[in-house]
Design a protein around this motif. Structure first.
Motif, PDB file in Angstrom:
ATOM      1  N   ALA A   1      -6.235   1.057  -5.831  1.00 26.26           N
ATOM      2  CA  ALA A   1      -7.340   1.791  -5.021  1.00 26.26           C
ATOM      3  C   ALA A   1      -8.207   0.844  -4.277  1.00 26.26           C
ATOM      4  O   ALA A   1      -8.083  -0.056  -4.087  1.00 26.26           O
ATOM      5  CB  ALA A   1      -8.379   2.115  -6.524  1.00 26.26           C
ATOM      6  N   GLY A   2      -8.721   1.682  -2.996  1.00 25.99           N
ATOM      7  CA  GLY A   2      -9.342   1.066  -2.199  1.00 25.99           C
ATOM      8  C   GLY A   2      -8.603   0.840  -0.832  1.00 25.99           C
ATOM      9  O   GLY A   2      -9.221   0.794   0.261  1.00 25.99           O
ATOM     10  N   ARG A   3      -7.389   1.157  -0.905  1.00 23.87           N
ATOM     11  CA  ARG A   3      -6.397   0.945   0.260  1.00 23.87           C
ATOM     12  C   ARG A   3      -6.036   2.555   0.763  1.00 23.87           C
ATOM     13  O   ARG A   3      -6.046   3.102  -0.107  1.00 23.87           O
ATOM     14  CB  ARG A   3      -5.093   0.168  -0.132  1.00 23.87           C
ATOM     15  CG  ARG A   3      -5.206  -1.191  -0.622  1.00 23.87           C
ATOM     16  CD  ARG A   3      -4.065  -1.897  -1.002  1.00 23.87           C
ATOM     17  NE  ARG A   3      -3.949  -2.969  -1.721  1.00 23.87           N
ATOM     18  CZ  ARG A   3      -3.107  -3.814  -1.807  1.00 23.87           C
ATOM     19  NH1 ARG A   3      -2.108  -4.021  -0.972  1.00 23.87           N
ATOM     20  NH2 ARG A   3      -3.249  -4.777  -2.961  1.00 23.87           N
ATOM     21  N   PRO A   4      -5.697   2.498   1.966  1.00 20.19           N
ATOM     22  CA  PRO A   4      -5.426   3.996   2.525  1.00 20.19           C
ATOM     23  C   PRO A   4      -4.380   4.362   1.614  1.00 20.19           C
ATOM     24  O   PRO A   4      -3.336   3.742   1.349  1.00 20.19           O
ATOM     25  CB  PRO A   4      -4.791   3.488   3.739  1.00 20.19           C
ATOM     26  CG  PRO A   4      -5.362   2.157   4.322  1.00 20.19           C
ATOM     27  CD  PRO A   4      -5.504   1.471   2.914  1.00 20.19           C
ATOM     28  N   ARG A   5      -4.345   5.870   1.539  1.00 13.88           N
ATOM     29  CA  ARG A   5      -3.383   6.472   0.735  1.00 13.88           C
ATOM     30  C   ARG A   5      -1.977   6.240   1.073  1.00 13.88           C
ATOM     31  O   ARG A   5      -1.228   5.981   0.353  1.00 13.88           O
ATOM     32  CB  ARG A   5      -3.719   8.135   0.857  1.00 13.88           C
ATOM     33  CG  ARG A   5      -2.927   8.993  -0.075  1.00 13.88           C
ATOM     34  CD  ARG A   5      -3.604  10.426   0.412  1.00 13.88           C
ATOM     35  NE  ARG A   5      -2.444  11.460   0.310  1.00 13.88           N
ATOM     36  CZ  ARG A   5      -2.401  12.037  -0.947  1.00 13.88           C
ATOM     37  NH1 ARG A   5      -3.131  11.546  -2.031  1.00 13.88           N
ATOM     38  NH2 ARG A   5      -1.303  12.815  -1.544  1.00 13.88           N
ATOM     39  N   ALA A   6      -1.590   6.178   2.517  1.00 14.54           N
ATOM     40  CA  ALA A   6      -0.171   6.107   2.909  1.00 14.54           C
ATOM     41  C   ALA A   6       0.372   4.815   2.481  1.00 14.54           C
ATOM     42  O   ALA A   6       1.410   4.526   1.876  1.00 14.54           O
ATOM     43  CB  ALA A   6      -0.056   6.312   4.406  1.00 14.54           C
ATOM     44  N   GLU A   7      -0.609   3.779   2.586  1.00 16.28           N
ATOM     45  CA  GLU A   7      -0.051   2.364   2.331  1.00 16.28           C
ATOM     46  C   GLU A   7       0.046   2.245   0.589  1.00 16.28           C
ATOM     47  O   GLU A   7       1.057   1.701   0.330  1.00 16.28           O
ATOM     48  CB  GLU A   7      -1.417   1.317   2.572  1.00 16.28           C
ATOM     49  CG  GLU A   7      -1.030   0.018   2.243  1.00 16.28           C
ATOM     50  CD  GLU A   7      -2.080  -1.039   2.692  1.00 16.28           C
ATOM     51  OE1 GLU A   7      -2.878  -0.713   3.362  1.00 16.28           O
ATOM     52  OE2 GLU A   7      -2.129  -2.165   1.840  1.00 16.28           O
TER      53      GLU A   7
END
Ligand code: ADP
Ligand code: MG
Length: 338
Positions: free
Chosen positions: A107-113
């Motif tokens: 959580a907290g990272r971009p969705r694609a990553e």
């Protein structure tokens, strides 16, 4: 820069008067698998929960590099410890896809990553094509590998696995054990695997810790713990052990199975050895076969030599009850107990 080890010093936990974990010290180093072996109720899960932050410390401390992770006075909450957990029952979220289960801790990272990292971990555990499935569509062994991928995806400083194979069928166990060991080594994470199965522990461990009644009985390589047990209790945790009584004179012990070196004062003395140290040998001492049990690849014969009883592991079909055989006990594998 290599990541820091997780150093646990004199960890102690009481429940009422009972010392569930009694001054246990261990170090989890990056890239190494530590196996913690002990009977049910000896404090393994409590120790693991203390390291994870799910159980407070009554004594001792946990450090990583310069950072204090926990002491009786201060403790980082579990979510800030960067420690991954895998339990016996997989405990995947049933309402999330396999991929979203693995991405959960990102959580907290971009969705694609998040999706990219999850896909990479699923591939590493051999489930690269199952990301869109639901957990219930996977077998128990596959679910356990997803649980491991979920624990490893956030790059934890350590991952703790509590009895990860106990809910798996015997035929799956070996395969999942190997897959998990390979994934842990690839990840380079510090790993602690808790188990009550000696074989699982020895097959996986770089470092083995033997525990009973809240205390560490012995720590070392699986080979050292097996071949040079620190005590009879430690020896028994890793497999069958025979005890032989004799009389010591001038550092040599006379027994019905031969004379063995054992430095110490004159008097009664006990020796211990593993069953495989005893073999058929035409030059050996005489023993009578008193019982025989068929075990597939090997048979186990109960032998009597004078006052001494011992088990001989031999190829099936070679021995008969009542027969007299000659056996040799390898002196290099005999250890003094007293
Ligand atoms: P293991 O995982 O080796 O089987 P545990 O760590 O679960 O052992 O338990 C160690 C001992 O501590 C057991 O005697 C158990 O009954 C006791 N124990 C564990 N958790 C609690 C608790 N929350 N309250 C009281 N006693 C507990
Ligand atoms: Mg347990």
């Amino acid at each position: 820069m290599t990541p820091d080890s997780l150093i646990c010093t004199r960890l102690t936990r009481r429940f009422g008067k009972r010392l569930a974990v009694d001054s246990v010290s261990l170090t989890l180093a990056p890239g190494r698998i530590t196996a913690l072996l002990g009977p049910s109720g000896c404090g393994k899960s409590t120790l693991l929960r203390m390291i994870a932050g799910l159980e407070p410390l009554d004594g001792g401390e946990i450090r990583s590099g310069d950072a204090l992770i926990a002491s009786p006075a201060e403790a980082l909450p579990p979510e800030r410890r960067r420690i991954g957990l895998v339990f016996q029952d997989h405990a995947l979220f049933p309402h999330l896809s396999v991929r979203d289960n693995v991405a959960f801790g990102l959580a907290g990272r971009p969705r694609a990553e998040r999706h990219e990292i999850a896909a990479r971990w699923l591939t590493r555990v051999g489930l690269g094509d199952r990301g869109r499935d639901w957990p219930h569509q996977l077998s128990g062994g596959q679910q356990q590998r997803v649980a491991l991928a979920r624990a490893l995806a956030p790059a934890p400083r350590a991952v703790l696995l509590d009895e990860p194979f106990s809910s798996l069928d015997a035929h799956l166990r070996g395969e999942v054990r190997q897959d998990i060991a390979v994934a842990l080594r690839e990840a380079g994470a510090a790993a602690l695997v808790v188990t009550h199965d000696a074989r699982d522990a020895m097959l996986m461990a770089d470092d083995l810790i033997l525990m009973d009644q809240g205390q560490v009985l012995q720590a070392g390589s699986p080979e050292a713990c097996y071949a040079r047990p620190a005590s009879l209790d430690a020896a028994r945790l890793l497999g069958d052990i025979e005890v032989l009584s004799g009389e010591r004179r001038d550092g040599r012990v006379e027994t019905p199975l031969g004379r063995f070196d054992a430095p110490g004062p004159d008097g009664p003395c006990r020796l211990m050895f593993r069953p495989e140290a005893l073999t058929l040998d035409p030059e050996g001492v005489e023993a009578r076969v008193t019982a025989l049990a068929y075990g597939g690849a090997t048979s186990e014969a109960r032998l009597q030599a004078g006052e001494a009883g011992a088990t001989l592991v031999a190829a099936p079909g070679r021995l008969a009850v009542g027969e007299t055989v000659r056996v040799r006990l390898d002196p290099a594998a005999v250890l003094p107990l007293d």
